[in-house]
Design an enzyme around this catalytic site. Sequence first.
Site, PDB file in Angstrom:
ATOM      1  N   THR A 128       0.835  -1.198   0.000  1.00  0.00           N
ATOM      2  CA  THR A 128       0.000   0.000   0.000  1.00  0.00           C
ATOM      3  C   THR A 128       0.868   1.245   0.000  1.00  0.00           C
ATOM      4  O   THR A 128       2.014   1.228   0.452  1.00  0.00           O
ATOM      5  CB  THR A 128      -0.921   0.036   1.235  1.00  0.00           C
ATOM      6  OG1 THR A 128      -0.119  -0.094   2.429  1.00  0.00           O
ATOM      7  CG2 THR A 128      -1.933  -1.093   1.195  1.00  0.00           C
ATOM      8  N   GLY A 134      10.259   9.534  24.827  1.00  0.00           N
ATOM      9  CA  GLY A 134      10.203  10.566  23.805  1.00  0.00           C
ATOM     10  C   GLY A 134       8.797  10.674  23.238  1.00  0.00           C
ATOM     11  O   GLY A 134       7.832  10.205  23.839  1.00  0.00           O
ATOM     12  N   HIS A 184     -14.013  34.726  20.464  1.00  0.00           N
ATOM     13  CA  HIS A 184     -14.279  34.399  21.875  1.00  0.00           C
ATOM     14  C   HIS A 184     -15.582  33.607  21.974  1.00  0.00           C
ATOM     15  O   HIS A 184     -16.565  33.948  21.325  1.00  0.00           O
ATOM     16  CB  HIS A 184     -14.397  35.689  22.688  1.00  0.00           C
ATOM     17  CG  HIS A 184     -14.811  35.459  24.113  1.00  0.00           C
ATOM     18  ND1 HIS A 184     -13.926  35.060  25.084  1.00  0.00           N
ATOM     19  CD2 HIS A 184     -16.034  35.567  24.712  1.00  0.00           C
ATOM     20  CE1 HIS A 184     -14.570  34.941  26.239  1.00  0.00           C
ATOM     21  NE2 HIS A 184     -15.854  35.252  26.033  1.00  0.00           N
TER      22      HIS A 184
END
Length: 552
Positions: free
Chosen positions: A118, A264, A529
């Site tokens: 793929t 990590g 907002h």
Amino acid sequence: MIRRPPRSTLFPYTTLFRSRELTVSFGFVCYKLIYFYLQSLKMQASIRTRLATVLKKSSLGRRQKEIQVTCITYSKSYSSSTNDVDLVVIGSGPGGYVAAIKASQLGLNTVCVEKNATLGGTCLNVGCIPSKALLHNSHLYHLAHSEFKSRGIDVDGLRLNLPQMMEQKKTAVSSLTGGIAMLFKSNKVTHVSGHGTITGKNEVTALKRDGSKEVIKTKNILIATGSEVTPFPGIEVDEKHIVSSTGVLSLESVPKKMVVIGAGVIGLELGSVWSRLGAEVTAVEFLGHIGGVGIDMEISKNFQRILTKQGLKFKLTTKVTGATKFGDQIKVSVESVKDPSKQEELDCDVLLVCVGRRPYTENLGLEEVGIERDQKGRIPINSRFATAVPNIYAIGDCIHGPMLAHKAEDEGIVCVEGITGAPVHIDYNCVPSVIYTHPEVAWVGKTEEDLKSSGVEFKVGKFPFVANSRAKTNADTDGLVKILGDKQTDRILGAHIIGGGAGEMINEAALALEYGASCEDVARVCHAHPTCSEAFREANLAAYFGKAINFS
């Protein structure tokens, strides 16, 4: 009275824009500039007309069309033979497939060679995409299991259907990999299946699964082979009990205990998935902080505190010395980096090895055409991504720089633009990084540690999400935005965000850095907002003015 600090010296024109007294003068200047520009266009048209008349009367005029065609052919380096192509891209990951599509859009006859069944490379098949599907769905499960009740949602009989979760992941992957095939078709990119090897300066041979070979003659070659999992010396991965970042995406059941080697980006993301689903996760990290290389230390400390509160355990400045398998159980031996006499054994039923990735540059025929690799297996390139062989280029994980899909995509685009004769430029300081845990962590530009080590004078603006209205309504207030600005010019030097949706917000910061914006520039941009991105504006306001509006 507190006077507003002057705007960045980098952007003196913005003061002119906001000065009412100079509005009329500025408009007059614009009018004159437009007038002179139109006059210059008329002069150019007149010159072209006269030149055409002269050319018609000369022998040069009869060759004009021939000269133009020759120049275009040279600058774009198109193939002149029907048997040749203009570009062969080896690898169809984010860098490779994007480069192939862009090249075709620019008029190059392009072939993309991919060894896997793929398209999409590691990212789409066993990396970014499947991991994000599991991260999102495991977070939803965590909310339903632990937070819905406090939000006024009672759920009876909640249970995890892991096979269905894996099926949803597969659906996302297959739809995206299939999408690339459709994009290749619509953009007239030829897809060749097989392992691509450079068998000549202008030749790529694709070794197919049935043993046959297909030889492709080409003007240019682009290596976009990506990276592979870095093995851990002495620990053999079986992808069942001792797994890599590939195998951990397809576990058949939730482990009771999981040890992750490496805290990590990849280790924290995948560790978070299984922690949310019920595993007891312990991450062992050689460094003294989590988040990997490049993360700001203040953000890292906040990040560790939040993840610890979620249930993850960390052993920092600790290294793994070995792992022994006893049936379905694994004993992991660790010791302190600072004091090797302090040793310990950790029990688990799944060990995840996440110690990074390495360039996939083996068996490509590089040495045979005169391309040497560095000590880390990377391919050296120049500023136009060209290797030691001028018509062979390389991008993505197989060259220097962070191993990021979006970095590879940008490199692919500018590289093929350069092949057609366009300028090549990319600012790696403006490439963002994201850790897709919850909360997310994202950053772009310099860290506080970078600036201190470079001796750059800077100022800091912070705004916590606990003071942000949208975060309050979402009951998701962990984290903050941290902005680093130049003390003299107010230019934004770095942006660091930990919070819900940080991976989306960081793109505003990347845009600001790319255009050299000042902290005041962002602070004066109206933000909708209530949104979490208002915290980004407030942090910039705190950096340039010294105070935010909604936090003291």
